[in-house]
Design an enzyme around this catalytic site. Structure first.
Site, short mmCIF file in Angstrom:
data_model
loop_
_atom_site.label_atom_id
_atom_site.label_comp_id
_atom_site.label_asym_id
_atom_site.label_seq_id
_atom_site.Cartn_x
_atom_site.Cartn_y
_atom_site.Cartn_z
N GLU A 107 0.88 -1.11 0.02
CA GLU A 107 -0.01 -0.26 -0.06
C GLU A 107 1.01 1.07 0.00
OE1 GLU A 107 -2.30 -1.42 3.36
OE2 GLU A 107 -4.02 -0.94 2.05
N GLU A 134 -4.04 -9.54 3.96
CA GLU A 134 -4.85 -9.27 5.31
C GLU A 134 -5.95 -10.05 5.43
OE1 GLU A 134 -3.70 -6.99 3.08
OE2 GLU A 134 -2.60 -5.37 4.02
#
Ligand code: NAD
Length: 695
Positions: free
Chosen positions: A105, A125
């Site tokens: 990210e 995640e």
């Protein structure tokens, strides 16, 4: 220092430095933001490179900060990524080895990305019951396209950087072996003056028919996710990247992320993740305890367990020799191993050309001298103390000094076994589960005299063999089987009172168990429990069990292996069919006991069986047999098919609330065979203090 800063050829190089994987903890984020501000203010700097020291670009969030206020302290990951994206000077992410989660990210916030081949790129995640909450669901689809990005986010599976070459994720893929920072600095100098700075947020999500694709994906992902909420939430977040302006999409992603953090299913996944890590730590065995080398292994007994255990060593590339008493038994065991590998090849899980290579790791012998030089020997002979005594006395005489002598016993006293040798410090229990080449759980039984280095070696070996190692003290049944005994006792009492096997199994399977107790017993063999009960009753004639299991065995219904157990089985088929004969047997037994059978609902079945595990688990914890409640959860998740989304029996009890668990147990104590319910003092205490097993 958790990020380094230097200027090279007019380019500021910020190197994340937080071993082992440059997790983006508070100190690292702060140092990175400081570096970005310093670079912005320095007129000698034209561009910025962000990279990672050591073995990663960045593995993402620092798991040491999970559930800690530090994760939310400024600069947050959002702020760091925003600072990168808003930098007035171009930022180039220089990616190598590992670029995952928050690390990816962060890279997506940069204006440019250059990478070395071989880097593992992922947003994992979902595996922790979450979704990428720092823009990953909004930015990845903009560079990879909708389909590829959704697949990566929903599966969490890593992709190699070279497989993503040609996408907008990477502006340049450097040749293998080249110097990454030098290459990135050259790249930064090339683009230093280009304006406007390219931002991923400004790209559109590419897809010919995004809405049709998303509709299909929603249905597919929801069906595959079962009780887990994270995968469908990932789809919704990615859909927002298509439907909403970027900033709104970010807020939507954030909302979904926060919702997920509060769900029990997602908490259970994180609990299991941390439980597995915690299980490999033993309070009085520090991480730097020396381990003994394990380069050669031996197994005694080529039966069901011995052949499976030998396969574990072969799979890990450790040569293993199996000792047997007869050529016949040895041939049977080696034949079973060959057939097992052949089946693996048929399933496409082992390349045909690897078959002989794998088998070459396994030798057989009838002569104990042939195993004397092994670094570890695992005994898997009959479950009979006299047989084990003979084996351990001979191993003691034959094995080289320093060899680890392990027993796979399920129920016998490891300290007595150690006492058959003159080297009890070298003796340990390695309790594999059947089928030993498949089941993840390895109970590591620590005897009173077991050496710390032997325990540390066993924990390391568990990792080498890709098992989940959990340490247990010595007691009858260790952690797992001591608890399952109480669970099975309740299952039997339910039959006496009015339930039938298929109803009990269905209730437990609806709760989420892979298999209900009666199907499990038919798979394991009812004769095993029969023998154990006989032994226990000889020790304690007052011990109460439902007699139904004994009646079953008296009819020769040992389970799948005899084609009949609690259920009937058709030849060559493992599907259970309810048996009229067994049902009649159960109903008659109730009548013999003078019990008027009653309707028992599924909720009671689940409470009786699961709370039996919880109550015994609490006793095990209090006795110090398990080090921590999460170890018990790990045993049940890895070895007994307890539903992962419920986090294990102790975690589950915490989610129900211990006062409610205790109240139910007290209620059961007033019912049929209520003397089986003695509330664990630890449970009573914690419930009274308003606490849970997890604190
Ligand atoms: P098994 O009967 O299938 O195999 C035992 C083997 O040991 C036989 O092949 C026998 O020939 C051999 N043997 C006996 N005495 C020997 C000796 N002196 N030297 C060399 N070989 C000898 O038994 P199993 O189910 O594989 O169980 C083995 C051990 O594993 C037992 O202690 C059992 O409690 C434990 N265990 C079994 C299971 C299970 O589900 N079967 C699970 C966990 C642990």
């Amino acid at each position: 220092m958790s990020a380094d800063y230097h200027v090279q050829d007019g380019v500021a190089v910020i190197t994340l430095n937080n071993p082992p994987v440059n997790g983006l903890g508070l100190a690292t984020r702060t140092a990175a933001v400081d570096g970005l501000r310093r670079a912005a203010a320095d007129p000698a700097v034209r561009a910025i490179v962000v990279t990672g020291a050591g073995k990663a670009f960045s593995g993402g969030a620092d798991i040491r900060e999970f559930n800690s206020p530090k994760a939310l302290t400024e600069p947050t990951l959002h702020t760091l990524i925003r600072t990168v994206e808003d930098s007035p000077k171009p930022v180039v992410a220089a990616i190598h080895t590992v670029c995952m989660g928050g690390g990816l990210e962060l890279a997506l916030g940069a204006h440019y990305r250059v990478a070395l081949p071989g880097a593992q790129v992922a947003l994992p995640e979902v595996k922790l019951g979450l979704l990428p909450g720092a823009g990953g669901t909004q930015r990845l689809p903009r560079v990879l396209g909708l389909e590829k990005a959704l697949d990566m986010i929903v599966s969490g599976t890593p992709a190699k950087s070279e497989s993503l070459a040609g996408t907008l994720l990477f502006d340049a893929l450097l040749p293998a072996g080249s110097e990454l920072v030098a290459g990135a600095v050259d790249f930064a100098n090339e683009i230093a003056e280009r304006r406007p700075l390219p931002k991923v947020r400004d790209l559109a999500v590419e897809h010919a028919d995004a809405h049709a694709f998303l509709a299909a994906a929603r249905a597919k992902v929801k069906a595959a996710a079962g009780p887990f909420p994270a995968p469908p939430a990932c789809v919704e977040a990615v859909a927002a990247a298509v439907d909403k302006p970027f900033e709104e999409g970010l807020l939507f992603e954030r909302d979904l992320f926060l919702q997920l953090t509060t769900t029990t299913e997602s908490k259970a996944l994180r609990h299991a993740f941390f439980a597995e890590r915690a299980a490999s730590k033993v309070a009085d065995v520090p991480a730097d305890t020396p381990v003994r080398p394990v380069a050669r292994a031996a197994v005694v007994g080529a039966g069901t367990m011995g052949s499976g255990i030998a396969m574990n060593f072969a799979n890990a590339g450790i040569p293993v020799t199996i000792l047997e008493t007869s050529q016949d038994a040895l041939d049977k065991g080696l034949g079973a191993i060959r057939r097992n590998y052949e089946a693996t090849v048929k399933k496409g899980k082992l390349a045909p050309e690897q078959l002989e290579g794998r088998l070459a790791f396994v030798q057989g012998t009838l002569d104990i001298a042939d195993i004397a030089q092994a670094d570890i020997v695992v005994e898997a002979v009959f479950e009979d103390l006299a047989v084990k005594e003979d084996v351990f006395r001979r191993l003691d005489a034959a094995m080289k000094p320093g060899a680890i002598l392990a027993s796979n016993t399920s129920t016998l006293d490891l300290d007595r076994i150690a006492g058959f040798t003159a080297r009890p410090q070298d003796v340990i229990g390695l309790h594999f589960f059947s089928p030993a080449n498949v089941m993840k759980l390895l109970e590591i039984v620590r005897g009173a005299a077991t050496g710390k280095d032997v325990l540390a070696t066993a924990l390391a070996l568990a990792k080498t063999l890709r098992k989940t190692g959990v340490v247990s003290g010595v007691c009858d049944g260790f952690i797992g089987n001591r608890m399952i005994e109480q669970y099975l006792r309740q299952a039997g009492f339910l039959l006496d009172e009015g339930a039938l096997p298929a109803q009990v199994d269905r209730a437990m399977e609806r709760f989420g168990f892979a298999m209900g107790p009666f199907r499990m017993a038919d798979l394991a063999g009812n004769d095993i429990g029969w023998a154990i009960r006989k032994r226990k009753r000889a020790q304690d004639p007052g011990l109460q069990y439902s007699q139904t299991a004994d009646l079953l065995c008296e009819r020769g219904r040992f389970g799948q292996k005899t084609g009949a157990g609690w259920y009937d089985y058709a030849a060559g088929d493992r599907a259970p069919h309810p048996s009229v004969a067994v049902e009649e047997m159960i109903v008659r037994h109730s009548a013999d006991l003078g019990i008027a059978r009653r309707a028992i609902d599924d909720a009671e079945i689940v409470e009786r069986l699961v709370y039996a595990l919880v109550n015994e688990g609490a006793k095990i914890l209090e006795d110090g047999i398990a080090q921590r409640a999460s170890d018990i959860d790990m045993v049940y998740l890895a070895g007994y098919g307890f539903p992962l989304f419920r986090g294990g029996p102790m975690f589950y009890a915490d989610t129900v609330g211990l006062p409610a668990v205790l109240a139910a147990i007290e209620r059961f104590a007033g019912g049929y065979r209520g003397d089986a319910w003695v509330p664990a003092p630890l449970l009573v205490r914690l419930a009274g203090e308003g606490r849970g097993f997890g604190g």
